[in-house]
Design a protein around this motif. Sequence first.
Motif, PDB file in Angstrom:
ATOM      1  N   VAL A   1       0.836  -1.204   0.000  1.00 21.75           N
ATOM      2  CA  VAL A   1       0.000   0.000   0.000  1.00 21.75           C
ATOM      3  C   VAL A   1       0.872   1.256   0.000  1.00 21.75           C
ATOM      4  O   VAL A   1       0.462   2.297  -0.526  1.00 21.75           O
ATOM      5  CB  VAL A   1      -0.971   0.009   1.197  1.00 21.75           C
ATOM      6  CG1 VAL A   1      -2.003  -1.091   1.074  1.00 21.75           C
ATOM      7  CG2 VAL A   1      -0.233  -0.094   2.522  1.00 21.75           C
ATOM      8  N   VAL A   2       2.055   1.163   0.578  1.00 26.75           N
ATOM      9  CA  VAL A   2       2.999   2.294   0.528  1.00 26.75           C
ATOM     10  C   VAL A   2       3.422   2.538  -0.919  1.00 26.75           C
ATOM     11  O   VAL A   2       3.464   3.685  -1.386  1.00 26.75           O
ATOM     12  CB  VAL A   2       4.234   2.014   1.404  1.00 26.75           C
ATOM     13  CG1 VAL A   2       5.246   3.154   1.276  1.00 26.75           C
ATOM     14  CG2 VAL A   2       3.832   1.818   2.856  1.00 26.75           C
TER      15      VAL A   2
ATOM     16  N   LYS B   1      11.141   3.282  -3.082  1.00 28.06           N
ATOM     17  CA  LYS B   1      10.830   3.012  -1.674  1.00 28.06           C
ATOM     18  C   LYS B   1      11.960   2.249  -0.997  1.00 28.06           C
ATOM     19  O   LYS B   1      12.381   2.578   0.120  1.00 28.06           O
ATOM     20  CB  LYS B   1       9.525   2.221  -1.584  1.00 28.06           C
ATOM     21  CG  LYS B   1       9.113   1.856  -0.173  1.00 28.06           C
ATOM     22  CD  LYS B   1       7.871   0.967  -0.177  1.00 28.06           C
ATOM     23  CE  LYS B   1       8.191  -0.456  -0.609  1.00 28.06           C
ATOM     24  NZ  LYS B   1       7.014  -1.350  -0.490  1.00 28.06           N
TER      25      LYS B   1
ATOM     26  N   SER C   1       0.694   7.076  -6.925  1.00 29.17           N
ATOM     27  CA  SER C   1      -0.254   8.186  -7.111  1.00 29.17           C
ATOM     28  C   SER C   1       0.350   9.526  -6.680  1.00 29.17           C
ATOM     29  O   SER C   1       0.105  10.555  -7.309  1.00 29.17           O
ATOM     30  CB  SER C   1      -1.535   7.919  -6.320  1.00 29.17           C
ATOM     31  OG  SER C   1      -1.258   7.742  -4.940  1.00 29.17           O
ATOM     32  N   GLY C   2       1.167   9.517  -5.619  1.00 24.17           N
ATOM     33  CA  GLY C   2       1.723  10.766  -5.115  1.00 24.17           C
ATOM     34  C   GLY C   2       2.832  11.340  -5.969  1.00 24.17           C
ATOM     35  O   GLY C   2       2.996  12.562  -6.031  1.00 24.17           O
TER      36      GLY C   2
ATOM     37  N   ARG D   1       1.420   6.249   5.703  1.00 22.80           N
ATOM     38  CA  ARG D   1       0.835   4.908   5.535  1.00 22.80           C
ATOM     39  C   ARG D   1       1.350   3.942   6.597  1.00 22.80           C
ATOM     40  O   ARG D   1       0.592   3.122   7.119  1.00 22.80           O
ATOM     41  CB  ARG D   1       1.135   4.374   4.139  1.00 22.80           C
ATOM     42  CG  ARG D   1       0.458   3.052   3.842  1.00 22.80           C
ATOM     43  CD  ARG D   1      -1.051   3.155   3.905  1.00 22.80           C
ATOM     44  NE  ARG D   1      -1.613   3.765   2.713  1.00 22.80           N
ATOM     45  CZ  ARG D   1      -2.917   3.844   2.478  1.00 22.80           C
ATOM     46  NH1 ARG D   1      -3.783   3.353   3.352  1.00 22.80           N
ATOM     47  NH2 ARG D   1      -3.373   4.424   1.381  1.00 22.80           N
TER      48      ARG D   1
ATOM     49  N   LYS E   1       1.768   1.836  -3.619  1.00 22.98           N
ATOM     50  CA  LYS E   1       0.639   2.417  -4.360  1.00 22.98           C
ATOM     51  C   LYS E   1       0.497   3.905  -4.066  1.00 22.98           C
ATOM     52  O   LYS E   1       0.155   4.697  -4.961  1.00 22.98           O
ATOM     53  CB  LYS E   1      -0.644   1.673  -4.013  1.00 22.98           C
ATOM     54  CG  LYS E   1      -0.680   0.253  -4.551  1.00 22.98           C
ATOM     55  CD  LYS E   1      -1.956  -0.468  -4.156  1.00 22.98           C
ATOM     56  CE  LYS E   1      -1.969  -1.892  -4.706  1.00 22.98           C
ATOM     57  NZ  LYS E   1      -3.172  -2.649  -4.285  1.00 22.98           N
ATOM     58  N   ASP E   2       0.748   4.294  -2.817  1.00 21.43           N
ATOM     59  CA  ASP E   2       0.695   5.721  -2.485  1.00 21.43           C
ATOM     60  C   ASP E   2       1.765   6.504  -3.237  1.00 21.43           C
ATOM     61  O   ASP E   2       1.536   7.644  -3.665  1.00 21.43           O
ATOM     62  CB  ASP E   2       0.890   5.906  -0.984  1.00 21.43           C
ATOM     63  CG  ASP E   2      -0.330   5.480  -0.175  1.00 21.43           C
ATOM     64  OD1 ASP E   2      -1.392   5.283  -0.782  1.00 21.43           O
ATOM     65  OD2 ASP E   2      -0.211   5.343   1.056  1.00 21.43           O
TER      66      ASP E   2
ATOM     67  N   ILE F   1       5.099  10.618   2.635  1.00 21.81           N
ATOM     68  CA  ILE F   1       4.128   9.682   2.055  1.00 21.81           C
ATOM     69  C   ILE F   1       4.242   8.316   2.732  1.00 21.81           C
ATOM     70  O   ILE F   1       3.232   7.692   3.098  1.00 21.81           O
ATOM     71  CB  ILE F   1       4.356   9.553   0.536  1.00 21.81           C
ATOM     72  CG1 ILE F   1       4.091  10.888  -0.165  1.00 21.81           C
ATOM     73  CG2 ILE F   1       3.456   8.456  -0.054  1.00 21.81           C
ATOM     74  CD1 ILE F   1       4.452  10.901  -1.638  1.00 21.81           C
TER      75      ILE F   1
END
Length: 417
Positions: free
Chosen positions: A225-226, A245, A232-233, A287, A228-229, A283
């Motif tokens: 989920v990180v 990441k 989008s971010g 999360r 995916k953020d 970001i």
Amino acid sequence: TYEIRGAIGRMNANGKLSLLASDTRKSEGIQRGNILNPDFVARTIRELSLSLEKKTGKQIAKYYVNTGGMLIYQKQNKAYRLLGDKNEVDEELVKDITAENFKVTFENGAEVIDVVPLSYTVDEEFEVHHQSPIGSTGSKLEGEFLVTAIRQTGLEVLARTLQKAGVEKHEILLAPKILGEAVLTEEEKEIGAVAIDVGAGKTSIIIYHGGVVRHAAVLPFGGDVVTKDLVSGCGIVKDKAEKMKRKFGSAMAELQSDNDFVSISGSEGWDPKEVSCKTLAYIIQARMEEIFSNVMYQIDKSGLYDLLGAGIVLTGGTSKMKDIVPLLKYKTGLDVRLGTGARGIEDAGGVLKDSSLSMLAGMLKLGKPDCMKEKVEPIPKQSVKKTGRRKTVSSPGLWDKLGDRFNSFFDEDDNAL
């Protein structure tokens, strides 16, 4: 969710467990630890199985399988037996009272897969806790048990996937139980500890106190989920977000410099992007704080917060993230250490020191040495076909034809994506 892993271990004559082989394959068809496409997953399992057999020259008869991200249901249950004329607790009686818990019913058609004794009481006076009551005398034995179940639909999908892969399961092991076996010491289990595995698609939690499991949970989200953020971010594709990441991410923004930037190569015709490392950390931290808030909810739900003298042991692929330990300490107020599954396993190559392999190590520790075929058939060798121009190698197995698409994943420059 991100990778499927396998290993073969052997119990040596000296009673030591050793790692014979391990391998990893990129996962397809799994989301948040749950199988969505059995065909894709079965193909990967077959490929992984063939690789392990070739590495060891052994043929596998049965496998231990992790429940992955299947949501679990738990309840405490009491059962009792009258001892009758013999007035003594024996092994058969303990097995009988334990087996009764597998008949406990759950909502959503969940099926009981694990029963853990919490305590035994003889004649409502003498409490044996988690130790064996065998040999105790009295007229009545009562046991309190932690009963864990998984939805039957999830188990059915897993069984269908294994069948498609041509794999016979030996036993399905509960993910949180594997975790506790992998990273916690017996002393930590006795004092009180939480083990947390933050994987790509799920977060497993298990809480021990007094030497036994008191609470377990699987959260349907993890490090993915990180990623995916970040997609989008930052407006980038998933592969680049994952790499960014891993290489430049931090779980605490306040520890990052305002002057550090990451350069992200653009698509054809577009200039590279620059992203502040501090923005990247904001970001990620947002999360991860959400994930750890859910972990804290499970700890509070257990009612054991004040009894966790050994604190938290954190593992899993996401545990490698920079500054994740201080963030978890801040969110929970407990001591935190990083853990791996390497303890207690002879591993000459140091493979199991990788925290993302902790679950794999835990499965080996829980396994029994009876999963290989008694009669080993020769593993087919590669054959060489001659052509007019050059030699080409062909394999009798489908999966030998697949190239490793992901070898170049981390081959780019450390300062640019």
